[in-house]
Design an enzyme around this catalytic site. Structure first.
Site, PDB file in Angstrom:
ATOM      1  N   ASN A 179       0.873  -1.183   0.000  1.00  0.00           N
ATOM      2  CA  ASN A 179       0.000   0.000   0.000  1.00  0.00           C
ATOM      3  C   ASN A 179       0.906   1.228   0.000  1.00  0.00           C
ATOM      4  O   ASN A 179       1.427   1.616   1.043  1.00  0.00           O
ATOM      5  CB  ASN A 179      -0.900  -0.037   1.245  1.00  0.00           C
ATOM      6  CG  ASN A 179      -1.775   1.203   1.338  1.00  0.00           C
ATOM      7  OD1 ASN A 179      -1.900   1.962   0.378  1.00  0.00           O
ATOM      8  ND2 ASN A 179      -2.386   1.402   2.500  1.00  0.00           N
TER       9      ASN A 179
ATOM     10  N   LYS B 150       0.172   4.288  -0.562  1.00  0.00           N
ATOM     11  CA  LYS B 150      -0.476   5.532  -0.095  1.00  0.00           C
ATOM     12  C   LYS B 150      -0.142   6.684  -1.048  1.00  0.00           C
ATOM     13  O   LYS B 150      -0.026   6.449  -2.254  1.00  0.00           O
ATOM     14  CB  LYS B 150      -0.054   5.814   1.351  1.00  0.00           C
ATOM     15  CG  LYS B 150      -0.216   4.576   2.244  1.00  0.00           C
ATOM     16  CD  LYS B 150      -0.027   4.815   3.705  1.00  0.00           C
ATOM     17  CE  LYS B 150      -0.228   3.511   4.460  1.00  0.00           C
ATOM     18  NZ  LYS B 150      -0.226   3.665   5.897  1.00  0.00           N
TER      19      LYS B 150
ATOM     20  N   HIS C 270      -9.765   1.714   4.554  1.00  0.00           N
ATOM     21  CA  HIS C 270      -8.502   1.948   5.257  1.00  0.00           C
ATOM     22  C   HIS C 270      -8.714   3.000   6.343  1.00  0.00           C
ATOM     23  O   HIS C 270      -9.474   3.953   6.154  1.00  0.00           O
ATOM     24  CB  HIS C 270      -7.415   2.407   4.269  1.00  0.00           C
ATOM     25  CG  HIS C 270      -6.057   2.373   4.878  1.00  0.00           C
ATOM     26  ND1 HIS C 270      -5.616   3.359   5.723  1.00  0.00           N
ATOM     27  CD2 HIS C 270      -5.057   1.469   4.810  1.00  0.00           C
ATOM     28  CE1 HIS C 270      -4.388   3.061   6.141  1.00  0.00           C
ATOM     29  NE2 HIS C 270      -4.036   1.905   5.593  1.00  0.00           N
TER      30      HIS C 270
ATOM     31  N   GLU D  45      -7.010   5.423   7.271  1.00  0.00           N
ATOM     32  CA  GLU D  45      -6.723   6.811   6.861  1.00  0.00           C
ATOM     33  C   GLU D  45      -7.908   7.406   6.094  1.00  0.00           C
ATOM     34  O   GLU D  45      -8.180   8.600   6.201  1.00  0.00           O
ATOM     35  CB  GLU D  45      -5.420   6.848   6.031  1.00  0.00           C
ATOM     36  CG  GLU D  45      -4.196   6.644   6.917  1.00  0.00           C
ATOM     37  CD  GLU D  45      -3.023   5.957   6.243  1.00  0.00           C
ATOM     38  OE1 GLU D  45      -2.974   5.890   5.003  1.00  0.00           O
ATOM     39  OE2 GLU D  45      -2.142   5.464   6.984  1.00  0.00           O
TER      40      GLU D  45
ATOM     41  N   GLU E 114      -6.184  -4.119  10.593  1.00  0.00           N
ATOM     42  CA  GLU E 114      -5.149  -3.114  10.777  1.00  0.00           C
ATOM     43  C   GLU E 114      -5.454  -2.282  12.021  1.00  0.00           C
ATOM     44  O   GLU E 114      -6.217  -1.293  11.933  1.00  0.00           O
ATOM     45  CB  GLU E 114      -5.091  -2.190   9.561  1.00  0.00           C
ATOM     46  CG  GLU E 114      -4.729  -2.899   8.278  1.00  0.00           C
ATOM     47  CD  GLU E 114      -4.008  -1.956   7.325  1.00  0.00           C
ATOM     48  OE1 GLU E 114      -2.933  -2.323   6.851  1.00  0.00           O
ATOM     49  OE2 GLU E 114      -4.514  -0.846   7.092  1.00  0.00           O
TER      50      GLU E 114
ATOM     51  N   GLY F 118       1.939   2.702  10.652  1.00  0.00           N
ATOM     52  CA  GLY F 118       2.925   3.757  10.441  1.00  0.00           C
ATOM     53  C   GLY F 118       3.617   4.225  11.713  1.00  0.00           C
ATOM     54  O   GLY F 118       4.307   5.237  11.720  1.00  0.00           O
TER      55      GLY F 118
ATOM     56  N   SER G 171       2.826  -1.747  10.553  1.00  0.00           N
ATOM     57  CA  SER G 171       4.268  -1.802  10.815  1.00  0.00           C
ATOM     58  C   SER G 171       4.890  -3.180  10.551  1.00  0.00           C
ATOM     59  O   SER G 171       5.815  -3.595  11.254  1.00  0.00           O
ATOM     60  CB  SER G 171       4.587  -1.327  12.231  1.00  0.00           C
ATOM     61  OG  SER G 171       4.144   0.005  12.409  1.00  0.00           O
TER      62      SER G 171
HETATM   63  P1  PGA Z   1       2.412   0.561   7.742  1.00  0.00           P
HETATM   64  O1  PGA Z   1       1.013   0.797   6.987  1.00  0.00           O
HETATM   65  O2  PGA Z   1       2.973  -0.753   7.250  1.00  0.00           O
HETATM   66  O3  PGA Z   1       3.260   1.742   7.361  1.00  0.00           O
HETATM   67  O4  PGA Z   1       2.113   0.517   9.197  1.00  0.00           O
HETATM   68  C1  PGA Z   1       0.110  -0.250   6.793  1.00  0.00           C
HETATM   69  C2  PGA Z   1      -1.141   0.280   6.141  1.00  0.00           C
HETATM   70  O5  PGA Z   1      -1.539   1.421   6.429  1.00  0.00           O
HETATM   71  O6  PGA Z   1      -1.769  -0.401   5.322  1.00  0.00           O
END
Ligand code: PGA
Length: 252
Positions: free
Chosen positions: A9, A11, A98, A100, A170, A176, A216
């Site tokens: 992903n 982003k 997601h 976000e 998630e 993140g 992460s």
């Molecule tokens: P990350 O993001 O691996 O940077 O934690 C995962 C995601 O948002 O799908």
């Protein structure tokens, strides 16, 4: 036996040159180093680069996914991208729900259900994200939250439609942040999610539904996550932006 899936992903990262050179190098290294991954690999670049990414990946086993779609077929929705538009350039998968999108773009479960419906109308495979916030986890509400997210969205779908889904657990506090959930926390949640599918759709579907973890994941912890019984792969953000790390993750 469920096949493992790893999704990058990206982003809102990478321009045209970064996107295309990453994908070309990724393919080159997988070939040169004879990386045996046995996994479904999906890359989700930004909208403007889906078409070129798809062209580069033609003839390979890799796929692309969009990071979002709008919930209408067409019309006066300035700035939005529809499912038929994506379909017309060969995109067949989409990430929905997601955290976000939920947090920064206020996508609630009712809107997500509309997005699911339009994605299914155009036969997209859907990677649907669920997960609790840190406050919800500290109040021990994680199971209730995830159950509700599914109940108000995915669980409106028929057994036939469920075949189009991956679920991605998630936990928001692990995205993140560099803080991963423990393997036990994730395995427990995945087992719980699978039990919800069992209750709603029966044994066959609950055995088949692919449940990914995201939050992460990196080249050091991926192997341990992927070896848990109910973890069928990962949705990877930050670590999917570094070629060597991502290669190690798909190899895990
Ligand atoms: P990350 O993001 O691996 O940077 O934690 C995962 C995601 O948002 O799908």
């Amino acid at each position: 036996m469920r096949k493992k899936t790893v999704i990058a992903n990206w982003k809102m990262n990478y321009d045209f040159h970064e996107t295309t050179s990453f994908i070309r190098n990724f393919l080159k290294f997988v070939f040169e180093r004879k990386i045996n991954h046995n996994k479904e690999i999906i890359i989700a670049p930004s909208f403007p680069f889906l078409h070129i990414s798809n062209q580069i990946l033609q003839g390979t086993t890799l796929n692309i996914a969009a990071q979002n779609i709008y919930q209408k077929d067409e019309g006066a929705y300035t700035g939005e991208v529809s499912a038929p538009m994506l379909k017309s350039i060969g995109v067949q998968k989409v990430i929905l729900g997601h955290s976000e999108r939920r947090e920064f773009f206020f996508e609630k479960n009712n809107v997500l259900l509309e997005k699911i419906k339009i994605a299914l109308k155009y036969s997209f495979n859907i990677i649907f994200c669920v997960g609790e916030s840190s406050i919800e986890r500290s109040n021990n509400q994680q199971f209730e939250v995830v159950k509700n997210q599914l109940k108000e969205t995915v669980f409106h779908c028929s057994s036939d439609e469920i075949k189009f889904f991956h679920i991605a657990y998630e936990p928001v506090w692990a995205i993140g942040t560099g803080t991963t959930a423990t393997f036990e926390q994730v395995q427990t949640m995945h087992e719980f999610i699978r039990s919800l599918f069992f209750k709603k759709y029966g044994e066959n579907i609950s055995n088949k539904i692919s449940i990914l973890y995201g939050g992460s994941i990196n080249d050091f912890n991926a192997k341990n996550f992927f070896s848990q019984k109910d973890i069928d792969g990962g949705l990877v953000g930050k670590s999917s932006l570094e070629l060597e790390k991502f290669l190690k993750i798909v190899e895990s």
